[in-house]
Design a protein around this motif. Structure first.
Motif, short mmCIF file in Angstrom:
data_model
loop_
_atom_site.label_atom_id
_atom_site.label_comp_id
_atom_site.label_asym_id
_atom_site.label_seq_id
_atom_site.Cartn_x
_atom_site.Cartn_y
_atom_site.Cartn_z
N LEU A 82 0.84 -1.19 0.00
CA LEU A 82 0.00 0.00 0.00
C LEU A 82 0.88 1.24 0.00
CD1 LEU A 82 -2.85 1.26 0.27
CD2 LEU A 82 -2.62 1.00 2.75
N LEU A 83 0.66 2.12 -0.97
CA LEU A 83 1.34 3.41 -1.03
C LEU A 83 0.41 4.47 -0.49
CD1 LEU A 83 2.91 3.41 -4.63
CD2 LEU A 83 4.05 2.87 -2.46
N LEU A 84 0.91 5.29 0.42
CA LEU A 84 0.11 6.35 1.00
C LEU A 84 0.70 7.71 0.66
CD1 LEU A 84 -0.60 4.92 4.56
CD2 LEU A 84 -1.97 4.66 2.47
N ASP A 85 -0.11 8.57 0.10
CA ASP A 85 0.25 9.97 -0.11
C ASP A 85 -0.17 10.70 1.17
OD1 ASP A 85 0.30 12.66 -0.74
OD2 ASP A 85 -0.50 12.40 -2.76
N ARG A 86 0.76 10.86 2.08
CA ARG A 86 0.58 11.36 3.44
C ARG A 86 0.07 10.24 4.35
NH1 ARG A 86 1.29 16.65 3.98
NH2 ARG A 86 0.52 18.18 2.47
N TYR A 87 0.56 10.30 5.60
CA TYR A 87 0.07 9.36 6.61
C TYR A 87 0.24 10.04 7.97
CZ TYR A 87 -0.83 4.66 8.62
OH TYR A 87 -1.35 3.57 9.29
N VAL A 88 0.52 9.29 8.99
CA VAL A 88 0.54 9.83 10.36
C VAL A 88 1.64 10.88 10.54
CG1 VAL A 88 0.73 9.22 12.79
CG2 VAL A 88 -0.46 7.68 11.21
N ALA A 89 2.76 10.70 9.87
CA ALA A 89 3.86 11.67 10.02
C ALA A 89 3.44 13.07 9.58
CB ALA A 89 5.08 11.21 9.22
N SER A 90 2.53 13.16 8.62
CA SER A 90 2.03 14.47 8.20
C SER A 90 1.34 15.17 9.36
CB SER A 90 1.06 14.29 7.02
OG SER A 90 0.44 15.52 6.70
N ASN A 91 0.51 14.42 10.07
CA ASN A 91 -0.18 14.98 11.23
C ASN A 91 0.82 15.39 12.31
OD1 ASN A 91 -2.70 15.76 12.16
ND2 ASN A 91 -3.34 13.74 12.82
N ALA A 92 1.83 14.56 12.52
CA ALA A 92 2.85 14.87 13.52
C ALA A 92 3.61 16.14 13.16
CB ALA A 92 3.81 13.70 13.66
N ALA A 93 4.02 16.25 11.89
CA ALA A 93 4.82 17.40 11.47
C ALA A 93 4.02 18.70 11.53
CB ALA A 93 5.37 17.16 10.07
N TYR A 94 2.81 18.67 10.98
CA TYR A 94 2.00 19.89 10.96
C TYR A 94 1.56 20.30 12.37
CZ TYR A 94 1.65 20.57 5.94
OH TYR A 94 1.95 20.85 4.63
N THR A 95 1.19 19.32 13.20
CA THR A 95 0.74 19.66 14.55
C THR A 95 1.88 20.23 15.38
OG1 THR A 95 -0.92 17.90 14.44
CG2 THR A 95 -0.41 18.79 16.62
N ALA A 96 3.05 19.60 15.29
CA ALA A 96 4.22 20.12 16.01
C ALA A 96 4.60 21.50 15.51
CB ALA A 96 5.39 19.15 15.87
N ALA A 97 4.47 21.72 14.19
CA ALA A 97 4.80 23.03 13.62
C ALA A 97 3.80 24.09 14.07
CB ALA A 97 4.81 22.93 12.10
N ARG A 98 2.53 23.73 14.12
CA ARG A 98 1.51 24.69 14.55
C ARG A 98 1.70 25.07 16.02
NH1 ARG A 98 -4.59 24.04 13.37
NH2 ARG A 98 -4.38 26.23 13.99
N LEU A 99 1.99 24.07 16.85
CA LEU A 99 2.13 24.31 18.29
C LEU A 99 3.52 24.77 18.68
CD1 LEU A 99 0.17 21.19 19.58
CD2 LEU A 99 -0.62 23.56 19.57
N ARG A 100 4.45 24.69 17.71
CA ARG A 100 5.87 24.99 17.99
C ARG A 100 6.36 24.15 19.17
NH1 ARG A 100 3.78 29.80 15.90
NH2 ARG A 100 5.19 30.94 14.48
#
Length: 203
Positions: A82-100
């Motif tokens: 299964l190939l995924l275009d975005r997965y859990v790491a996307s949520n981790a990166a964006y959430t950490a970036a938003r919250l700094r």
């Protein structure tokens, strides 16, 4: 077996997925699943300013994206590659970036891999595309496709910069599974060949 393709908006994820499907037999899922998932659709409405202050909460948005993936659990755990275009790491990166806050990546992992029981990927691939190039691609995509209006995350250059930095941190620490990092000038076909070689070494 899951391979997730990661990177900021406009990094070239779709292009790499196409290059891979020319070389290997795999199913493909793109997250968020805006066409089929109510959770993804609510997130999209929030990102386009139609859900009041919902988008102001990084945790609320991350939870919607996580629930979108949870609804696809049967597909995520089905046999085959299964190939995924975005997965859990996307949520981790964006959430950490938003919250700094780097610790937000741990919260996302506990939510998605822990409480929601999502399978960990065998390989995560980071397209380490410069932010200015990625944003120019996103602008061109928006101009050529009226249905691809950029959302609040995509138009926030500071967020994109911080997210790219978070992705690099995740890859450097081998967050949750092995990572392969593609250089900005690396040809998609070459990246695809590296991934195929990784799969060969696993078999």
């Amino acid at each position: 077996m899951i391979i997730s393709i990661e990177g900021i908006d406009g990094a070239g994820k779709n292009t790499l997925v196409r290059a891979l499907t020319e070389r290997i037999d795999a199913r493909v899922i793109s997250f968020p699943r805006y066409d089929t998932s109510i959770h993804a659709q609510l997130a999209a409405e929030a990102l386009h300013g139609r859900m009041g202050d919902l988008t102001d909460s990084a945790h609320a948005m991350a939870t919607l994206f996580a629930l979108d993936r949870h609804d696809a659990l049967d597909e995520l755990t089905a046999p085959g590659l299964l190939l995924l275009d975005r997965y859990v790491a996307s949520n981790a990166a964006y959430t950490a970036a938003r919250l700094r806050d780097d610790a937000a990546a741990t919260w996302v992992a506990e939510l998605e891999f822990g409480r929601l029981g999502l399978p960990r990927p065998a390989l995560q691939v980071l397209l380490d595309t410069p932010t200015d190039l990625a944003q120019e691609r996103a602008r061109r995509r928006e101009a050529s496709d009226g249905a691809r209006t950029r959302d609040r995350y995509e138009t926030d250059s500071g967020l994109q910069e911080r997210t790219a930095a978070q992705y690099r941190r995740l890859a450097a620490q081998g967050w949750q599974s092995p990572w392969l990092v593609a250089a900005p000038d690396e040809d998609p076909g070459h990246v695809a060949a590296r991934i195929v070689s990784f799969l060969g070494n696993m078999s």
